[in-house]
Design an enzyme around this catalytic site. Structure first.
Site, short mmCIF file in Angstrom:
data_model
loop_
_atom_site.label_atom_id
_atom_site.label_comp_id
_atom_site.label_asym_id
_atom_site.label_seq_id
_atom_site.Cartn_x
_atom_site.Cartn_y
_atom_site.Cartn_z
CB SER A 13 -0.90 0.04 1.25
OG SER A 13 -1.98 -0.82 1.09
CD GLU A 74 -9.27 -7.87 0.44
OE1 GLU A 74 -8.98 -8.86 1.14
OE2 GLU A 74 -8.70 -7.59 -0.63
CD GLU A 281 -10.16 -1.79 -5.02
OE1 GLU A 281 -10.10 -2.44 -6.09
OE2 GLU A 281 -9.23 -1.11 -4.57
#
Length: 302
Positions: A13, A74, A281
């Site tokens: 990241s 997530e 996303e």
């Protein structure tokens, strides 16, 4: 009984800055009274999500998601469907970090971000459900959606809002409308639109005026519908959004709602599948139903 915390971090990241900070962050968690351990995500699909679910089922008290909004999403998806959910903390190691901005967590220093856990201030936050997926910040669909996420982060940090205007000018020939039926708490909109946004915080793509009246725990989404695909109108609305003045424009619907049902009408059904963007996303395709899960997950906040 010792409390357990798990740091779930994305090593790639941002600029791979987590790698040199893991030990210091684990030390902060130990100072906060947790037995701390770390999991480095892998390139496998849903690596962070699967680890978050495993830890939640194993009885961990705290999960710390470190990465961009995609990694945090997530972790949220790993725990949101469960009956018993641990507390979550966010370390913004990505590029945009919209969610951390909304939680008033330091985006400049990863160890400082972890220290919000030492202060012990938490808030139960709303979580959105889109079909079988969950999101914590934004759901969007329509041809204009690419604009929110299509600007490279390094360009955004240098040019700021003008990057959006440049991207908008580049996209103008491609903007199109789709015919949809949107059913929300206060009514129904049937007709053409170039984008709808469901927001849970006031930070989208690094800007804080797009959803001017966001509340983090009121059980309601903010819904913005952009009806027009006319290039001149779109550029005008983008400029107005800088100051939050877009919400009163006749080309905009702006309301709050707990639920939203999105259906495709007419020839929109026959076009290529229209994706839904969840926290930056792709998270499925239209048609889809959205629900706000009020105060569903407890987060550490700044």
């Amino acid at each position: 009984m010792t409390k357990k915390a798990r740091l779930i971090y994305n090593p790639v990241s941002g600029h791979e800055q987590m790698l040199q900070n893991v030990a210091d962050i684990l030390n902060v968690l130990e100072q906060a009274g947790f037995e701390a351990s770390a999991f480095r995500t892998t390139p496998d699909p849903l690596s962070a999500q699967n680890e978050a679910k495993r830890c939640a089922l194993a009885g961990f008290d705290l999960l710390v998601g470190a990465g961009g909004d995609g990694t945090i999403n997530e972790v949220v998806n790993g725990v949101a469907p469960l009956e018993k959910r641990p507390k979550l903390a966010v370390i913004p190691a990505g590029t945009t970090n919209d969610f951390a901005r909304a939680l008033k967590i330091s985006r400049d220093d990863l160890v400082e971000a972890a220290k919000v856990i030492l202060r012990g201030k938490t808030q139960k936050m709303d979580i959105g459900r889109a079909g079988k997926q969950y999101f914590m910040n934004i759901a969007a669909s329509g041809s204009l959606t690419e604009l929110t996420y299509g600007v490279p982060s390094e360009v955004k940090s240098v040019l700021g809002y003008s990057a959006y205007l440049l991207k908008g000018a580049e996209m103008l020939p491609k903007i199109s409308s789709n015919k949809m039926r949107l059913t929300y708490d206060e009514g129904v909109y049937e007709g053409d639109l170039s984008m709808f946004l469901l927001g849970m915080t006031n930070s989208i793509g690094g800007f804080e005026r797009i959803m001017p009246d966001a509340q983090l725990s009121d059980g309601l989404f903010q819904l913005i519908v952009v009806k027009t695909a006319n290039p001149v109108d779109v550029l005008r609305l983008m400029a107005m959004a800088l100051n939050g003045n877009h919400v009163n424009d006749p080309q905009i619907i702006y309301t709050k709602t707990k639920n939203l049902k999105v259906e495709l009408l007419g020839d929109s059904k026959d076009k290529d599948p229209i994706p839904v963007n969840l926290d930056g996303e792709i998270g499925g395709h239209l048609p889809i139903d959205f629900e706000n899960l009020k105060q569903h997950i407890e987060f550490y906040i700044g």
